[in-house]
Structures are given as structure tokens and as C-alpha cells.
Design a protein around this motif. Structure first.
Motif, PDB file in Angstrom:
ATOM      1  N   ILE A  55      43.227  17.765  37.734  1.00  0.00           N
ATOM      2  CA  ILE A  55      41.801  17.811  37.975  1.00  0.00           C
ATOM      3  C   ILE A  55      41.321  19.039  38.216  1.00  0.00           C
ATOM      4  N   SER A  56      40.778  19.790  37.776  1.00  0.00           N
ATOM      5  CA  SER A  56      40.322  21.178  38.462  1.00  0.00           C
ATOM      6  C   SER A  56      39.526  20.478  39.290  1.00  0.00           C
ATOM      7  N   GLY A  57      39.014  21.472  40.408  1.00  0.00           N
ATOM      8  CA  GLY A  57      38.005  21.322  41.086  1.00  0.00           C
ATOM      9  C   GLY A  57      36.367  21.952  41.301  1.00  0.00           C
ATOM     10  N   TYR A  58      35.921  21.302  41.646  1.00  0.00           N
ATOM     11  CA  TYR A  58      34.571  21.881  40.563  1.00  0.00           C
ATOM     12  C   TYR A  58      33.570  21.500  42.206  1.00  0.00           C
ATOM     13  N   GLY A  59      32.980  22.709  42.832  1.00  0.00           N
ATOM     14  CA  GLY A  59      32.051  22.409  43.830  1.00  0.00           C
ATOM     15  C   GLY A  59      32.859  22.136  44.915  1.00  0.00           C
ATOM     16  N   PRO A  60      32.327  20.939  45.740  1.00  0.00           N
ATOM     17  CA  PRO A  60      32.838  20.402  47.183  1.00  0.00           C
ATOM     18  C   PRO A  60      33.636  19.478  46.314  1.00  0.00           C
ATOM     19  N   ALA A  61      33.804  18.925  44.706  1.00  0.00           N
ATOM     20  CA  ALA A  61      34.678  18.067  44.365  1.00  0.00           C
ATOM     21  C   ALA A  61      35.993  18.987  44.200  1.00  0.00           C
ATOM     22  N   PRO A  62      36.887  17.975  45.373  1.00  0.00           N
ATOM     23  CA  PRO A  62      38.572  18.522  45.164  1.00  0.00           C
ATOM     24  C   PRO A  62      39.106  18.021  43.790  1.00  0.00           C
ATOM     25  N   ALA A  63      39.449  19.904  43.511  1.00  0.00           N
ATOM     26  CA  ALA A  63      41.039  19.196  42.653  1.00  0.00           C
ATOM     27  C   ALA A  63      42.379  17.803  42.929  1.00  0.00           C
ATOM     28  N   VAL A  64      42.594  17.866  41.396  1.00  0.00           N
ATOM     29  CA  VAL A  64      43.406  16.544  41.770  1.00  0.00           C
ATOM     30  C   VAL A  64      44.624  16.679  41.341  1.00  0.00           C
ATOM     31  N   ALA A  65      45.443  15.982  42.213  1.00  0.00           N
ATOM     32  CA  ALA A  65      47.161  15.984  41.382  1.00  0.00           C
ATOM     33  C   ALA A  65      48.361  15.734  42.538  1.00  0.00           C
ATOM     34  N   TYR A  66      48.491  14.421  41.551  1.00  0.00           N
ATOM     35  CA  TYR A  66      49.507  13.887  41.736  1.00  0.00           C
ATOM     36  C   TYR A  66      50.209  13.513  40.603  1.00  0.00           C
ATOM     37  N   ALA A  67      51.973  12.695  41.379  1.00  0.00           N
ATOM     38  CA  ALA A  67      52.025  12.575  40.040  1.00  0.00           C
ATOM     39  C   ALA A  67      53.153  10.759  40.646  1.00  0.00           C
ATOM     40  N   GLY A  68      53.534   9.868  39.520  1.00  0.00           N
ATOM     41  CA  GLY A  68      53.919   9.035  39.916  1.00  0.00           C
ATOM     42  C   GLY A  68      54.858   7.878  39.006  1.00  0.00           C
ATOM     43  N   HIS A  69      54.463   6.464  38.836  1.00  0.00           N
ATOM     44  CA  HIS A  69      54.399   5.114  38.817  1.00  0.00           C
ATOM     45  C   HIS A  69      53.542   4.832  38.176  1.00  0.00           C
ATOM     46  N   VAL A  70      53.370   4.081  37.232  1.00  0.00           N
ATOM     47  CA  VAL A  70      52.095   3.492  37.182  1.00  0.00           C
ATOM     48  C   VAL A  70      52.191   1.476  36.800  1.00  0.00           C
ATOM     49  N   ALA A  71      51.396   0.743  37.397  1.00  0.00           N
ATOM     50  CA  ALA A  71      51.820  -1.264  37.349  1.00  0.00           C
ATOM     51  C   ALA A  71      50.187  -0.722  36.871  1.00  0.00           C
ATOM     52  N   VAL A  72      50.251  -1.810  35.878  1.00  0.00           N
ATOM     53  CA  VAL A  72      48.938  -2.674  35.053  1.00  0.00           C
ATOM     54  C   VAL A  72      49.196  -3.717  35.393  1.00  0.00           C
ATOM     55  N   ASP A  73      48.018  -4.446  35.848  1.00  0.00           N
ATOM     56  CA  ASP A  73      47.589  -6.198  36.040  1.00  0.00           C
ATOM     57  C   ASP A  73      46.381  -5.761  34.955  1.00  0.00           C
ATOM     58  N   ARG A  74      46.240  -6.774  34.308  1.00  0.00           N
ATOM     59  CA  ARG A  74      45.578  -6.953  33.207  1.00  0.00           C
ATOM     60  C   ARG A  74      44.011  -5.868  33.220  1.00  0.00           C
ATOM     61  N   ASP A  75      42.622  -5.514  33.883  1.00  0.00           N
ATOM     62  CA  ASP A  75      42.132  -3.815  33.786  1.00  0.00           C
ATOM     63  C   ASP A  75      42.760  -3.179  35.500  1.00  0.00           C
ATOM     64  N   ARG A  76      43.299  -4.079  36.385  1.00  0.00           N
ATOM     65  CA  ARG A  76      43.896  -3.321  36.990  1.00  0.00           C
ATOM     66  C   ARG A  76      44.993  -2.482  37.241  1.00  0.00           C
TER      67      ARG A  76
END
Length: 132
Positions: A55-76
Motif C-alpha cells: 500500500i502506498s503511503g499517504y501523508g502521515p499514513a505509512p507505506a505498507v509492504a510485507y509478504a508471508g503466509h496466511v492462516a484463516v479461522d472463521r472470520d479471523r
């Protein structure tokens, strides 16, 4: 419950474009849009549980950049970060719901009724492989 979990995960697989980021109060009212009216970002989930987000940063909101794995449990949804730029180098937990027949994915920092930030993602249509 396992069927619900499987259904949510199957709906999440794919490529998503960020459509909005909104901060909500406990009363459900929007308190802010930290990434502006036209945020830029992509999110990918693969069938074998890999994920990446930028996600590109915007004003004081930081840029977001990460990768890995995902785990899903119901809605979490847990993003298990393998590599990321600070402050997003730690695992992330979100609450997910799919809307509009699978066209929209909402990832929130908490459930409705609580103060939270919601990221609204729109599914990208498959592009196919491009060759020259």
C-alpha cells in the motif's frame, strides 16, 4: 464451522486492489480516511496460503509492504509475516468478510461495533500471461 472457514478462504484467493481505508468509531461513523480518497494498493492470496500486500503511503499514513503466509479461522485472518518493512514486520491479525458476491473483501482491525480501521479491497479480474 470448518465449511465456513473453507468458504471464506476460497473467496479470498486471488488479487485485490485497494478501494478504500476508513477509520470507524464504535458508533459505526467514519472518523477518517488516512490513505485519502484514492488509495493505491494490491493484495494477493494464493491457493497454497502465500500472501503479499503493498500500500502506498499517504501523508502521515505509512507505506505498507510485507509478504508471508496466511492462516484463516472463521472470520479471523492472520498474516504471518516472513518479510516486511517496519512498522509492518510483525504478524498482522484482521477480521474478514466478503461482500457483493465475492467482488469485495473487507479486512478490519476489529469487528463492527468496536473502533476499527477497515480496508476495502476489490477483486481484480484475471489478466492472463502477456508476452511480447
Amino acid at each position: 464451522m470448518a465449511q465456513l472457514m473453507t468458504h471464506l478462504w476460497s473467496e479470498m484467493i486471488g488479487v485485490w486492489t485497494l478501494d478504500g481505508v476508513a477509520e470507524f468509531g464504535a458508533d459505526g461513523q467514519v472518523r477518517g480516511r488516512p490513505y485519502g480518497d484514492e488509495p493505491a494498493g494490491r493484495l494477493m492470496y494464493t491457493r497454497d496460503a502465500h500472501m503479499a500486500v503493498v500500500i502506498s503511503g499517504y501523508g502521515p499514513a505509512p507505506a505498507v509492504a510485507y509478504a508471508g503466509h496466511v492462516a484463516v479461522d472463521r472470520d479471523r485472518v492472520q498474516h504471518l509475516v516472513a518479510v516486511g518493512l517496519p512498522p509492518f514486520s510483525e504478524d498482522q491479525e484482521r477480521f474478514a468478510r466478503v461482500e457483493d458476491g465475492g467482488a469485495v473483501l473487507i479486512l478490519a482491525t476489529d469487528r463492527p461495533g468496536n473502533p476499527r480501521t477497515e480496508l476495502r479491497w476489490v477483486r481484480q479480474a484475471p489478466q492472463g500471461i502477456r508476452t511480447k
